[in-house]
Write a protein that holds these residues in place. Sequence first.
Motif, PDB file in Angstrom:
ATOM      1  N   THR A  76       0.837  -1.201   0.000  1.00 41.26           N
ATOM      2  CA  THR A  76       0.000   0.000   0.000  1.00 41.26           C
ATOM      3  C   THR A  76       0.872   1.251   0.000  1.00 41.26           C
ATOM      4  N   GLY A  77       0.524   2.217  -0.843  1.00 38.62           N
ATOM      5  CA  GLY A  77       1.281   3.463  -0.959  1.00 38.62           C
ATOM      6  C   GLY A  77       0.606   4.636  -0.281  1.00 38.62           C
ATOM      7  N   ASP A  78       1.043   5.832  -0.631  1.00 39.05           N
ATOM      8  CA  ASP A  78       0.656   7.041   0.086  1.00 39.05           C
ATOM      9  C   ASP A  78      -0.859   7.277   0.119  1.00 39.05           C
ATOM     10  N   GLY A  79      -1.521   7.143  -1.008  1.00 31.27           N
ATOM     11  CA  GLY A  79      -2.930   7.511  -1.075  1.00 31.27           C
ATOM     12  C   GLY A  79      -3.810   6.696  -0.154  1.00 31.27           C
ATOM     13  N   ASP A  80      -3.739   5.372  -0.255  1.00 33.78           N
ATOM     14  CA  ASP A  80      -4.560   4.514   0.596  1.00 33.78           C
ATOM     15  C   ASP A  80      -4.113   4.599   2.053  1.00 33.78           C
ATOM     16  N   TYR A  81      -2.821   4.822   2.269  1.00 30.65           N
ATOM     17  CA  TYR A  81      -2.356   4.988   3.645  1.00 30.65           C
ATOM     18  C   TYR A  81      -3.019   6.213   4.283  1.00 30.65           C
ATOM     19  N   MET A  82      -3.083   7.306   3.555  1.00 35.19           N
ATOM     20  CA  MET A  82      -3.674   8.525   4.101  1.00 35.19           C
ATOM     21  C   MET A  82      -5.163   8.353   4.368  1.00 35.19           C
ATOM     22  N   ARG A  83      -5.832   7.546   3.570  1.00 34.25           N
ATOM     23  CA  ARG A  83      -7.248   7.287   3.840  1.00 34.25           C
ATOM     24  C   ARG A  83      -7.410   6.527   5.164  1.00 34.25           C
ATOM     25  N   ALA A  84      -6.507   5.588   5.427  1.00 30.90           N
ATOM     26  CA  ALA A  84      -6.547   4.874   6.702  1.00 30.90           C
ATOM     27  C   ALA A  84      -6.231   5.815   7.859  1.00 30.90           C
ATOM     28  N   LEU A  85      -5.262   6.695   7.653  1.00 28.71           N
ATOM     29  CA  LEU A  85      -4.911   7.651   8.704  1.00 28.71           C
ATOM     30  C   LEU A  85      -6.086   8.569   9.022  1.00 28.71           C
ATOM     31  N   LYS A  86      -6.815   8.988   8.021  1.00 30.23           N
ATOM     32  CA  LYS A  86      -8.000   9.813   8.234  1.00 30.23           C
ATOM     33  C   LYS A  86      -9.011   9.084   9.118  1.00 30.23           C
ATOM     34  N   THR A  87      -9.220   7.798   8.846  1.00 35.16           N
ATOM     35  CA  THR A  87     -10.125   6.994   9.673  1.00 35.16           C
ATOM     36  C   THR A  87      -9.624   6.912  11.104  1.00 35.16           C
ATOM     37  N   GLY A  88      -8.326   6.700  11.266  1.00 34.18           N
ATOM     38  CA  GLY A  88      -7.753   6.627  12.605  1.00 34.18           C
ATOM     39  C   GLY A  88      -7.910   7.917  13.376  1.00 34.18           C
ATOM     40  N   LEU A  89      -7.672   9.052  12.726  1.00 32.27           N
ATOM     41  CA  LEU A  89      -7.800  10.342  13.396  1.00 32.27           C
ATOM     42  C   LEU A  89      -9.255  10.650  13.736  1.00 32.27           C
ATOM     43  N   GLU A  90     -10.180  10.187  12.902  1.00 32.26           N
ATOM     44  CA  GLU A  90     -11.601  10.361  13.233  1.00 32.26           C
ATOM     45  C   GLU A  90     -11.964   9.596  14.509  1.00 32.26           C
ATOM     46  N   ARG A  91     -11.420   8.395  14.670  1.00 30.09           N
ATOM     47  CA  ARG A  91     -11.674   7.626  15.885  1.00 30.09           C
ATOM     48  C   ARG A  91     -11.041   8.305  17.098  1.00 30.09           C
TER      49      ARG A  91
END
Length: 340
Positions: free
Chosen positions: A251-266
């Motif tokens: 997994t590269g930058d784009g999908d990683y950042m989508r996961a990070l967004k989910t983590g920060l929302e939690r």
Amino acid sequence: MKAIVDPRQARHDPKHFMANGAILQNPEQPRRVEVLQAGAEAAGCVFEAPDDHGPGPIAAVHSPEYLVFLQTIHERWMRIEGASEEVIPNIHPDNRTASYPRSAVGQAGFHQADTSCPISADTWASAYWSAQTAISGAAAILDGERAAYALSRPPGHHAFGDLAGGFCFLNNSAIAARYLAGKGLRPAILDVDVHHGNGTQGIFYRQSDVLTVSIHADPVRFYPFFWGHAHERGEGEGLGCNLNLPLPRGTGDGDYMRALKTGLERIAAFGADVIVVALGLDAYEDDPLKGLAVTTGGFAVIGGAIASFGAPVLFVQEGGYLCDGLGANLASLLEGFQAV
């Protein structure tokens, strides 16, 4: 940014490492301290030595039985005729409720999950000052710093309350988070290492005062294998306070950042007022233990996203192994954070 490091962390110099049945050089080398310090200084960090906060904050996370083991096992091991120079387990119980042996060999198997965490005469001192580095970083946050960087080595996030593993002996991120919680804050641990923070999850799995979030390569075929799956949400009081975001290998930058967004929302939903970032840099595309494909520029974006959350942040160093991009990746992340 204030940064903390202690030269005694470099005394731990592990030789043994086994992968796929082959004995290799251990990748968790003392030179990591030198490379990471240079990377942080390139991002404007000013280093100071940690204070000694004593054993209390460490014992708030790790059992006294385990701490006695770490401090005494090498001396006991050396009394065994023909023993190796490092303490390396060769037998393990099938569960944590098995009987506790008096034998040094048996206790090594009880307290060391794998062969990647050999214990030498210098391991305890390095692990102790690695933990004190993280605690001192937490103290800086309590003193009003917006952010601090703890260059903790050996790393910690694979260490459970009574179990070493994956190069880790004391769980520095967990110790820092527990210290902050004890001072009345509501911390979230955000683990961005390529490997799941299984020790951190285990420590807080039944607790609700510390949120644990981990973004990592899917453990279905990647270390630590047995932990880090999406269905693991916590138990009892801690149900819903553990979030795993496993990503496909590569997994590269784009999908990683989508996961990070989910983590920060939690983290926002948890109401966290401080974030402890378990800062692995081994999600890098060219890391020797590669599992993901984050670029050097991607680390800057990760840093900026964390800064945008708005809470104080303690960065505690976890993985990230010797390669040409290691120092640059740390500098990129810290610069990205400070630019927001």
